[in-house]
Design a protein around this motif. Sequence first.
Motif, PDB file in Angstrom:
ATOM      1  N   GLU A 290       0.811  -1.214   0.000  1.00 10.35           N
ATOM      2  CA  GLU A 290       0.000   0.000   0.000  1.00 10.35           C
ATOM      3  C   GLU A 290       0.850   1.271   0.000  1.00 10.35           C
ATOM      4  OE1 GLU A 290      -2.648   0.041   3.305  1.00 10.35           O
ATOM      5  OE2 GLU A 290      -1.124  -0.611   4.740  1.00 10.35           O
ATOM      6  N   GLY A 291       2.037   1.240   0.606  1.00 10.78           N
ATOM      7  CA  GLY A 291       2.888   2.420   0.606  1.00 10.78           C
ATOM      8  C   GLY A 291       3.344   2.832  -0.777  1.00 10.78           C
ATOM      9  N   LEU A 292       3.364   1.885  -1.704  1.00 12.73           N
ATOM     10  CA  LEU A 292       3.808   2.193  -3.072  1.00 12.73           C
ATOM     11  C   LEU A 292       2.865   3.155  -3.785  1.00 12.73           C
ATOM     12  CD1 LEU A 292       4.883  -1.414  -4.160  1.00 12.73           C
ATOM     13  CD2 LEU A 292       6.398   0.492  -3.555  1.00 12.73           C
ATOM     14  N   LEU A 293       1.600   3.182  -3.348  1.00 10.14           N
ATOM     15  CA  LEU A 293       0.622   4.054  -3.992  1.00 10.14           C
ATOM     16  C   LEU A 293       0.874   5.525  -3.666  1.00 10.14           C
ATOM     17  CD1 LEU A 293      -2.612   1.942  -3.502  1.00 10.14           C
ATOM     18  CD2 LEU A 293      -1.415   2.403  -5.645  1.00 10.14           C
ATOM     19  N   ALA A 294       1.724   5.781  -2.666  1.00  7.68           N
ATOM     20  CA  ALA A 294       2.070   7.155  -2.317  1.00  7.68           C
ATOM     21  C   ALA A 294       3.325   7.627  -3.033  1.00  7.68           C
ATOM     22  CB  ALA A 294       2.241   7.278  -0.800  1.00  7.68           C
ATOM     23  N   THR A 295       3.863   6.804  -3.915  1.00  4.34           N
ATOM     24  CA  THR A 295       5.070   7.159  -4.658  1.00  4.34           C
ATOM     25  C   THR A 295       4.718   7.472  -6.111  1.00  4.34           C
ATOM     26  OG1 THR A 295       5.613   4.928  -5.455  1.00  4.34           O
ATOM     27  CG2 THR A 295       6.293   5.497  -3.196  1.00  4.34           C
ATOM     28  N   ASP A 296       5.736   7.847  -6.873  1.00  3.94           N
ATOM     29  CA  ASP A 296       5.522   8.147  -8.296  1.00  3.94           C
ATOM     30  C   ASP A 296       5.069   6.916  -9.078  1.00  3.94           C
ATOM     31  OD1 ASP A 296       6.205  10.775  -7.915  1.00  3.94           O
ATOM     32  OD2 ASP A 296       8.297  10.528  -8.538  1.00  3.94           O
ATOM     33  N   LEU A 297       5.266   5.723  -8.502  1.00  7.12           N
ATOM     34  CA  LEU A 297       4.843   4.506  -9.196  1.00  7.12           C
ATOM     35  C   LEU A 297       3.338   4.449  -9.382  1.00  7.12           C
ATOM     36  CD1 LEU A 297       7.146   1.857  -7.453  1.00  7.12           C
ATOM     37  CD2 LEU A 297       7.170   2.475  -9.882  1.00  7.12           C
ATOM     38  N   ALA A 298       2.605   5.223  -8.593  1.00  8.13           N
ATOM     39  CA  ALA A 298       1.146   5.242  -8.724  1.00  8.13           C
ATOM     40  C   ALA A 298       0.723   5.691 -10.120  1.00  8.13           C
ATOM     41  CB  ALA A 298       0.537   6.153  -7.667  1.00  8.13           C
ATOM     42  N   LYS A 299       1.599   6.413 -10.824  1.00  5.64           N
ATOM     43  CA  LYS A 299       1.295   6.890 -12.172  1.00  5.64           C
ATOM     44  C   LYS A 299       1.792   5.927 -13.251  1.00  5.64           C
ATOM     45  CE  LYS A 299       2.009  11.573 -10.412  1.00  5.64           C
ATOM     46  NZ  LYS A 299       2.866  12.793 -10.504  1.00  5.64           N
ATOM     47  N   ASP A 300       2.402   4.826 -12.823  1.00  4.00           N
ATOM     48  CA  ASP A 300       3.000   3.858 -13.757  1.00  4.00           C
ATOM     49  C   ASP A 300       2.473   2.468 -13.417  1.00  4.00           C
ATOM     50  OD1 ASP A 300       4.561   2.219 -15.323  1.00  4.00           O
ATOM     51  OD2 ASP A 300       6.446   2.663 -14.283  1.00  4.00           O
ATOM     52  N   PRO A 301       1.330   2.066 -13.966  1.00  2.23           N
ATOM     53  CA  PRO A 301       0.704   0.794 -13.578  1.00  2.23           C
ATOM     54  C   PRO A 301       1.627  -0.413 -13.695  1.00  2.23           C
ATOM     55  CG  PRO A 301      -0.800   2.097 -14.891  1.00  2.23           C
ATOM     56  CD  PRO A 301       0.508   2.812 -14.950  1.00  2.23           C
ATOM     57  N   ALA A 302       2.382  -0.507 -14.786  1.00  4.74           N
ATOM     58  CA  ALA A 302       3.268  -1.662 -14.959  1.00  4.74           C
ATOM     59  C   ALA A 302       4.391  -1.644 -13.936  1.00  4.74           C
ATOM     60  CB  ALA A 302       3.848  -1.669 -16.377  1.00  4.74           C
ATOM     61  N   GLY A 303       4.991  -0.485 -13.722  1.00  7.21           N
ATOM     62  CA  GLY A 303       6.047  -0.369 -12.735  1.00  7.21           C
ATOM     63  C   GLY A 303       5.540  -0.610 -11.326  1.00  7.21           C
ATOM     64  N   LEU A 304       4.324  -0.134 -11.059  1.00  2.50           N
ATOM     65  CA  LEU A 304       3.717  -0.348  -9.740  1.00  2.50           C
ATOM     66  C   LEU A 304       3.509  -1.825  -9.469  1.00  2.50           C
ATOM     67  CD1 LEU A 304       2.301   0.725  -7.179  1.00  2.50           C
ATOM     68  CD2 LEU A 304       0.185   0.847  -8.529  1.00  2.50           C
TER      69      LEU A 304
END
Length: 208
Positions: free
Chosen positions: A139-153
Amino acid sequence: MNVPALEALRRLRDGNERFASGLRRLDATGLGRRADLVAGQAPFAIVLGCSDSRVPAEIVFDQGLGDLFVIRVAGNVVAPSQIGSVEFAAERFGTRLVVILGHSQCGAVTATLEELRRPGGTPSRNLRSIVDRIRPSVEGLLATDLAKDPAGLLKAAIRANVRASANQLRHGSEVLERLTDEDGLLVVGAEYSLESGRVEVLDDPARG
């Protein structure tokens, strides 16, 4: 005789290289040893992997009957029954390598990310129990820039979930902690690529 953890890891690495290259050992299934295994087993590695039909550990690592002690559950999550299964194999058979095997495009991790973005979408209490075990590691990943990159997330979430499961095994069992400290048990995380057929060991101990 127990196979040391790093030797077991080498065997898995070699087997996966054969698989990814389209090769197989001569007796890949181990059917020639079926009668011998009636009296007992001595698996050289424990694999806790996802239930996904595309990631059967014995095939991915080119191993046969009696080689691996395999535990499969959606999302390769760690719950008491999985910990108990690992403890059983490590103590009863002297197996000294445990691999948490995640994989690309994991549906359970995808479902968890979807639930975090749109709460209330998980229909089953039982499925929610899997999502809830994955949730803290991703869940912490959604607070990072990865939230804008579905594949990277998704890729980062899959690896975070594998590492979390490995850490839970390392620190969630007195039995496994003792075997780690005193008897050479090694717990590693790994990710199987559906695209390439190759397994990457995360934080690989064999490479320093």
